[in-house]
Design an enzyme around this catalytic site. Structure first.
Site, PDB file in Angstrom:
ATOM      1  N   GLU A 102     -16.974   1.375   1.521  1.00 52.31           N
ATOM      2  CA  GLU A 102     -16.663   2.139   0.211  1.00 52.31           C
ATOM      3  C   GLU A 102     -16.730   1.441  -1.017  1.00 52.31           C
ATOM      4  O   GLU A 102     -16.183  -0.016  -0.535  1.00 52.31           O
ATOM      5  CB  GLU A 102     -15.340   2.697   0.389  1.00 52.31           C
ATOM      6  CG  GLU A 102     -15.493   4.061   1.684  1.00 52.31           C
ATOM      7  CD  GLU A 102     -13.686   4.367   1.737  1.00 52.31           C
ATOM      8  OE1 GLU A 102     -13.796   5.294   2.599  1.00 52.31           O
ATOM      9  OE2 GLU A 102     -12.872   3.997   1.235  1.00 52.31           O
ATOM     10  N   CYS A 117     -14.062  -1.539  -7.670  1.00 53.65           N
ATOM     11  CA  CYS A 117     -13.223  -1.839  -6.488  1.00 53.65           C
ATOM     12  C   CYS A 117     -14.389  -2.092  -5.455  1.00 53.65           C
ATOM     13  O   CYS A 117     -14.943  -1.295  -4.872  1.00 53.65           O
ATOM     14  CB  CYS A 117     -12.312  -0.734  -6.096  1.00 53.65           C
ATOM     15  SG  CYS A 117     -11.132  -1.297  -4.584  1.00 53.65           S
ATOM     16  N   CYS A 124     -11.555  -3.315   9.050  1.00 54.78           N
ATOM     17  CA  CYS A 124     -10.613  -4.340   8.869  1.00 54.78           C
ATOM     18  C   CYS A 124      -9.673  -4.419   9.994  1.00 54.78           C
ATOM     19  O   CYS A 124      -9.407  -3.568  10.766  1.00 54.78           O
ATOM     20  CB  CYS A 124      -9.555  -3.973   7.691  1.00 54.78           C
ATOM     21  SG  CYS A 124      -8.595  -5.375   7.320  1.00 54.78           S
ATOM     22  N   CYS A 128      -2.940  -2.804   8.992  1.00 57.77           N
ATOM     23  CA  CYS A 128      -1.782  -2.454   7.994  1.00 57.77           C
ATOM     24  C   CYS A 128      -1.468  -1.015   8.541  1.00 57.77           C
ATOM     25  O   CYS A 128      -2.353  -0.091   8.404  1.00 57.77           O
ATOM     26  CB  CYS A 128      -1.958  -2.762   6.547  1.00 57.77           C
ATOM     27  SG  CYS A 128      -2.428  -4.277   6.154  1.00 57.77           S
ATOM     28  N   CYS A 131      -2.680   2.336   6.248  1.00 57.71           N
ATOM     29  CA  CYS A 131      -4.068   2.143   5.798  1.00 57.71           C
ATOM     30  C   CYS A 131      -4.756   2.850   6.467  1.00 57.71           C
ATOM     31  O   CYS A 131      -5.066   2.743   7.747  1.00 57.71           O
ATOM     32  CB  CYS A 131      -4.461   0.444   5.676  1.00 57.71           C
ATOM     33  SG  CYS A 131      -6.087   0.183   5.169  1.00 57.71           S
ATOM     34  N   SER A 229      -0.800  -8.401  -2.191  1.00 59.72           N
ATOM     35  CA  SER A 229      -0.159  -7.168  -1.498  1.00 59.72           C
ATOM     36  C   SER A 229       1.151  -7.480  -0.828  1.00 59.72           C
ATOM     37  O   SER A 229       1.112  -7.757   0.311  1.00 59.72           O
ATOM     38  CB  SER A 229      -1.026  -6.532  -0.969  1.00 59.72           C
ATOM     39  OG  SER A 229      -2.368  -5.833  -1.589  1.00 59.72           O
ATOM     40  N   HIS A 231       4.168  -5.566  -0.831  1.00 59.13           N
ATOM     41  CA  HIS A 231       4.741  -4.092  -0.141  1.00 59.13           C
ATOM     42  C   HIS A 231       6.002  -3.988   0.367  1.00 59.13           C
ATOM     43  O   HIS A 231       6.688  -3.100   0.871  1.00 59.13           O
ATOM     44  CB  HIS A 231       3.770  -3.655   0.696  1.00 59.13           C
ATOM     45  CG  HIS A 231       2.377  -3.440   0.162  1.00 59.13           C
ATOM     46  ND1 HIS A 231       2.118  -3.002  -1.136  1.00 59.13           N
ATOM     47  CD2 HIS A 231       1.263  -3.670   0.892  1.00 59.13           C
ATOM     48  CE1 HIS A 231       0.599  -2.871  -1.279  1.00 59.13           C
ATOM     49  NE2 HIS A 231      -0.065  -3.364  -0.227  1.00 59.13           N
ATOM     50  N   ASN A 305      -1.617   6.957  -1.616  1.00 59.06           N
ATOM     51  CA  ASN A 305      -2.452   8.069  -1.479  1.00 59.06           C
ATOM     52  C   ASN A 305      -2.329   8.304   0.210  1.00 59.06           C
ATOM     53  O   ASN A 305      -2.632   7.647   0.939  1.00 59.06           O
ATOM     54  CB  ASN A 305      -3.701   7.992  -1.839  1.00 59.06           C
ATOM     55  CG  ASN A 305      -4.226   8.209  -3.141  1.00 59.06           C
ATOM     56  OD1 ASN A 305      -3.717   8.988  -3.961  1.00 59.06           O
ATOM     57  ND2 ASN A 305      -4.808   7.157  -3.633  1.00 59.06           N
ATOM     58  N   CYS A 352      -8.261   3.933   0.385  1.00 56.32           N
ATOM     59  CA  CYS A 352      -9.525   2.997   0.871  1.00 56.32           C
ATOM     60  C   CYS A 352      -9.708   3.378   2.298  1.00 56.32           C
ATOM     61  O   CYS A 352      -8.634   3.603   3.234  1.00 56.32           O
ATOM     62  CB  CYS A 352      -8.905   1.552   0.821  1.00 56.32           C
ATOM     63  SG  CYS A 352      -9.485   0.274   1.888  1.00 56.32           S
TER      64      CYS A 352
HETATM   65  S1  SF4 Z   1      -4.661  -2.706   3.510  1.00 56.11           S
HETATM   66 FE1  SF4 Z   1      -6.262  -4.215   3.266  1.00 56.11          FE
HETATM   67  S2  SF4 Z   1      -5.798  -5.715   4.750  1.00 56.11           S
HETATM   68 FE2  SF4 Z   1      -4.350  -4.142   5.367  1.00 56.11          FE
HETATM   69  S3  SF4 Z   1      -5.505  -3.041   7.091  1.00 56.11           S
HETATM   70 FE3  SF4 Z   1      -6.152  -1.864   4.997  1.00 56.11          FE
HETATM   71  S4  SF4 Z   1      -8.084  -3.049   4.389  1.00 56.11           S
HETATM   72 FE4  SF4 Z   1      -7.068  -4.392   5.756  1.00 56.11          FE
END
Ligand code: SF4
Length: 363
Positions: A102, A117, A124, A128, A131, A229, A231, A305, A352
């Site tokens: 993406e 972006c 990944c 996280c 995510c 990041s 958080h 989101n 994402c």
């Molecule tokens: S937030 Fe970024 S580093 Fe964390 S799992 Fe998603 S894509 Fe990977």
């Protein structure tokens, strides 16, 4: 890429975007053509996105034909485009091996500018918990050319709506500091005056805090921006959200950010995604202020989101406006610079990894 690597081994075929001017000049010389054609070919390629640069006039016909047969049409082609009411445009790009990534175009409040972006990996591995990208696991690192072609695709999108792609951030799928070589190769091409023509300061690399990668980035001396990041303001909360936090305590991450900042002389940005009932209390805000107070770092407060059920079975929700406002007020009371990043394109798969997951058979 060196000439001896051409054609490359492995599953990803060669695209023109794989080359910087020196490597392409070397290849042309090996093919028996003037190395000086390389700069013109790449200039035309970055200006038009045409793989064999039919727009570069005066090239020997044999060289054009050699490029036509020697290179794949592109490293990434458009599979899906989603456009939100606010103009946020999300692209799903299909790669040569069938994988997808993406890239997102984010219109600026200035009507002639936009930000982009970019993704750095297919999927990944970092897990996280909030995510969407990580839910489909990690497939592979992107090549420099696949990153460059995301940039070219976004620039075409921006031009089509009368905007200039002004800034780029590596905050899409993947952790850029775990694919540092190709990311830096792409960054150098994007910042090359005769290629992408972005300024160094128009490029931001965002990490969840891979300390060795942060130091490697510092050591490059490149004048780009770094975003971290965070958080969470404490290691226990952070480890629940970001499993890799167990390997890199906040103190080590901020020390690495300090080193980057000292070398660059400009503030690192701290990203903090506000999650209702998880990391958004006044106590969390005071803790964060305690960490960042002595530093000159800027804080971006991100609107979450929602992405549905997380890997650990939690459905995270964004903080309410009231809670987010109170959080920011605590930071500002400590004289910290804290901005809200607007929620973008909430009606499309804006988070994402969402579009890729929703698209049939992501790979
Ligand atoms: S937030 Fe970024 S580093 Fe964390 S799992 Fe998603 S894509 Fe990977």
């Amino acid at each position: 890429m060196a000439v001896t690597d051409f054609p490359p081994a492995g599953p990803v075929a060669t695209a023109l975007a794989d080359f910087d001017p020196a490597a392409l000049a070397q290849l042309f010389a090996a093919w028996g053509y003037k190395p000086s054609h390389a700069a013109r070919v790449l200039r035309a390629f970055y200006a038009s996105g045409d793989r064999v640069t039919s727009t570069a006039p005066g090239l020997p016909r044999g060289l054009v034909e050699r490029m036509r047969t020697g290179f794949v049409p592109s490293a990434a082609t458009l599979a899906v485009r989603q456009i939100a009411a606010d103009g946020t445009t999300k692209l799903l790009l299909r790669l040569g091996d069938g994988g997808t990534v993406e890239s997102v175009l984010l219109p600026d409040f200035r009507t002639d500018r936009a930000a982009g972006c970019l993704s750095s990996q297919v999927g990944c591995a970092l897990g996280c918990d909030f995510c969407a990208t990580t839910k489909t696991g990690f497939k592979r690192n992107l090549t420099a050319s696949e990153i460059v072609e995301q940039f070219l695709a976004l620039r075409r999108e921006a031009h089509a709506v009368g905007r200039k792609l002004q800034t780029i951030v590596f905050m899409g799928m993947g952790e850029p500091l775990l694919n540092l070589g190709p990311v830096l190769a792409a960054v150098r091409r994007l910042a090359d005056n005769s290629l992408g023509a972005l300024g160094w300061r128009q490029i931001t690399v965002s990490t969840v805090g891979i300390v060795p990668g942060m130091d490697a980035l510092t050591d490059t001396g490149l004048n780009i921006h770094l975003a971290v990041s965070l958080h969470a303001p404490d290691d226990a909360t952070r480890a629940r959200l970001l499993p890799m936090a167990k390997h890199f305590p906040i103190a080590d991450i901020l020390a690495a950010a300090d080193r980057f900042q000292a070398r660059r002389g400009r503030p690192v940005t701290i990203q903090y995604c506000l999650l209702a009932g998880v990391n958004d209390s006044p106590e969390h805000a005071h803790q964060l202020a305690g960490l960042l107070g002595p530093r000159r770092m800027h804080i971006n407060l991100l609107h979450y989101n929602p992405t549905g059920l997380s890997l650990s079975g939690i459905v995270y929700q964004p903080s309410s406006d009231q809670t987010a406002g109170a959080f920011a007020a605590v930071l500002r009371a400590h004289r910290l610079v804290a901005h809200f990043r607007r929620a973008r394109g909430p009606e499309i798969d804006a988070a994402c990894g969402q579009l890729r997951r929703r698209t049939a058979a992501p790979s």
